[in-house]
Design a protein around this motif. Structure first.
Motif, mmCIF file in Angstrom:
data_model
loop_
_atom_site.group_PDB
_atom_site.id
_atom_site.type_symbol
_atom_site.label_atom_id
_atom_site.label_comp_id
_atom_site.label_asym_id
_atom_site.label_seq_id
_atom_site.Cartn_x
_atom_site.Cartn_y
_atom_site.Cartn_z
ATOM 1 N N ASP A 1 0.818 -1.211 0.000
ATOM 2 C CA ASP A 1 0.000 0.000 0.000
ATOM 3 C C ASP A 1 0.853 1.263 0.000
ATOM 4 O O ASP A 1 0.550 2.255 -0.661
ATOM 5 N N GLU B 1 4.000 1.411 -1.162
ATOM 6 C CA GLU B 1 4.656 1.463 -2.478
ATOM 7 C C GLU B 1 3.720 2.058 -3.519
ATOM 8 O O GLU B 1 4.132 2.883 -4.352
ATOM 9 N N GLU B 2 2.463 1.692 -3.456
ATOM 10 C CA GLU B 2 1.475 2.230 -4.410
ATOM 11 C C GLU B 2 1.330 3.740 -4.239
ATOM 12 O O GLU B 2 1.282 4.487 -5.228
ATOM 13 N N GLN C 1 4.526 5.446 -5.631
ATOM 14 C CA GLN C 1 4.589 5.421 -7.098
ATOM 15 C C GLN C 1 3.548 6.351 -7.720
ATOM 16 O O GLN C 1 3.757 6.863 -8.830
ATOM 17 N N SER C 2 2.469 6.616 -7.005
ATOM 18 C CA SER C 2 1.421 7.493 -7.551
ATOM 19 C C SER C 2 1.877 8.947 -7.669
ATOM 20 O O SER C 2 1.211 9.767 -8.303
#
Length: 533
Positions: free
Chosen positions: A296, A298-299, A302-303
């Motif tokens: 979560d 990492e997401e 990256q966003s």
């Protein structure tokens, strides 16, 4: 059956040699008694214990019943719990809250002296409580006998609190210090020559190694303040030594008797200065290659896309800033294109933007090592500053107390950080500070240069630390690396007795020469007068 070719025999021998090296159990394990300091100091001590445990050493950790970080059950160590009726954490929290109220204003000379008085009172109370906990050990014959019977190889302690140092003396065990701070400031000042002309006193002076005349005056005054502090803290330990150590002792001499100093600093971070053979510089030893983030997190990182991510954390002691300051910071973050991860335990501000993730805890080292992280807003604790150097992330520093300003100053002097004081923070100043660190490429260049220097070592800081601990175990101490200067009286150390002898000798010699010439000339004069008659 034919003979086995010689090169096959060599291959078989090599295979068995390699097998023995890699698969033979570690048999040189030592028994290590650890007397740690709680809070953020325990965080880096625990990392060292993890490595020692992995190398097969048996570890016992002394903890108090009111500890807030050091767990009783652990796969790393056996705990020895000492009953304590007073919570040092509560005392520290009260102190921190008082300091936070003062830091929101510009400090006057009167405020400085008030801060110093409160600071001194806090430390005297804290050291008294820690000595009370040590007394529980000395007054428990069963526990004391158990410590003796276990036959420990050495004591590993953080000498920011002197209890472990006194215990090592009582048990007559070699002593290894995991150190930057001692009971009276920075450790070098009792360890090695420290000329005040170019070595700034920390914490508090806010000076570098380049001082003009007025700054040298300030540096000497701060050194005098540290020595004044000693007159209050030293007697707390002197009483312990007089009661439990045969012949008595003092805390400074006990520190100087330590076999090895594992110093949590290095000269990429700190200013160059004299040192000693029994010092190993292990600054950044807690750093390691970054591990993957939770999915979560990492997401979220990256966003951010090409704009990257800012992370903010003010350490373990400060759970939240003043509400108006938090609102100002949140509104600045909300208007920025970057994503933000902010470690904050207080009330969420009304100005919080959708781009900002507030968390109670975050994997700081793994985030700093992520390529998406563009800036680190930090309070300037030793661990965080060393991690910023290791991972090469520029810093916007908000120092609060203790050594934090001095730590950040070392980065700022090298062009890798910008400092903004708490009372200076408003929407405009915070925005300018963040954008300067983000968009001025010199900050990233300079911090990455420091990172390159830090990593360019023949042996990693962690390997240095474990080598010297095991060295002390193998050789039952390391007295040959320790200077005996501390045993000399101050006048002998500075050769004042020699200087006095030489001055006296030259004076007497000159007086004798003068007396002889006077006698000869007077005699000649008298003889001349007699001949004239």
């Amino acid at each position: 059956m034919g003979a086995v070719p010689l090169h096959h025999v060599g291959g078989i021998c090599l295979f068995f040699s390699m097998f023995q090296i890699f698969f033979t159990p570690y048999t040189d394990a030592g028994n290590i008694l650890v007397y740690p300091v709680d809070g953020s100091h325990w965080i880096n001590m625990k990392i060292l214990l993890e490595e020692l445990h992995a190398r097969g050493h048996n570890i016992s950790v002394i903890r108090t019943s009111t500890t807030w970080y050091i767990t009783e059950k652990s796969p790393l160590y056996t705990s020895i719990t000492v009953k304590s009726d007073t919570d040092v954490k509560a005392l520290l929290n009260d102190f921190v809250q008082d300091q936070m109220k003062v830091l929101q204003k510009r400090t006057s000379l009167l405020t400085f002296f008030s801060l110093t008085k409160k600071f001194l009172s806090f430390f005297v109370q804290a050291h008294t409580l820690w000595c009370d906990a040590l007394s529980q050990i000395f007054e428990d014959p069963n526990l004391l006998q158990s410590l003796i019977d276990t036959q420990y190889d050495l004591v590993l302690t953080d000498p920011a609190v002197g209890a472990g140092v006194v215990l090592a003396k009582y048990l007559k065990l070699p002593l290894v210090l995991n150190v930057r701070w001692i009971t009276s400031g920075e450790g070098h000042f009792v360890l090695a020559p420290s000329p005040l002309s170019y070595i700034p006193v920390i914490p508090g002076s806010g000076l570098t190694d380049k001082m003009d005349f007025s700054q040298r005056i300030k540096n000497i005054l701060f050194y005098s303040l540290i020595k004044y502090q000693d007159t209050f803290i030293g007697p707390v330990y002197d009483a312990m030594c007089e009661k439990y150590i045969e012949g008595g002792c003092d805390i400074v001499s006990l520190l100087q008797e330590a076999d090895i100093w594992l110093f949590r600093s290095n000269f990429v971070f700190d200013f160059p200065r004299p040192t000693m053979p029994n010092v190993a510089y292990i600054g950044g030893f807690q750093c390691r290659p970054a591990q993957p983030l939770p999915p979560d997190l990492e997401e979220f990182v990256q966003s951010a896309g090409g704009h990257g991510v800012i992370i903010m954390s003010l350490g373990t002691y400060v759970e939240n800033l003043p509400e108006e300051t938090v609102d100002e910071i949140a509104s600045v973050f909300a208007a920025m294109p970057q994503k933000v991860i902010w470690r904050h335990k207080g009330k969420h501000p009304s100005t919080l933007g959708n781009n900002t993730l507030m968390v109670d805890w975050m994997p700081q080292k793994d985030l700093l090592g992520h390529p998406q992280i563009k800036a680190f807003v930090a309070h300037g604790g030793t661990n965080g500053v060393q991690e910023a150097i290791y991972y090469g992330v520029p810093v916007l520093g908000i120092p609060l107390f203790f050594d934090q300003y001095d730590n950040l100053l070392r980065l700022q002097e090298r062009g890798a950080a910008k400092i903004i004081l708490l009372h200076e923070i408003c929407g405009d100043t915070f925005e300018r500070g963040v954008k300067e660190v983000l968009y001025n490429d010199s900050y990233r260049y300079n911090i990455q240069r420091l990172s390159s220097l830090h990593r360019d070592q023949p042996v990693t800081p962690m390997d240095q630390a474990t080598f010297w601990i095991e060295y002390v175990i193998r050789h039952k101490g390391a007295p040959h690396l320790r200077t005996e200067a501390y045993r000399m009286p101050w006048y002998s150390y500075h050769c004042l007795d020699v200087l006095l002898f030489l001055i006296t000798s030259v004076t007497v010699l000159l007086f004798l020469v003068f007396a002889v010439f006077r006698f000869l000339f007077c005699r000649k004069g008298r003889n001349g007068k007699l001949k004239q008659k």
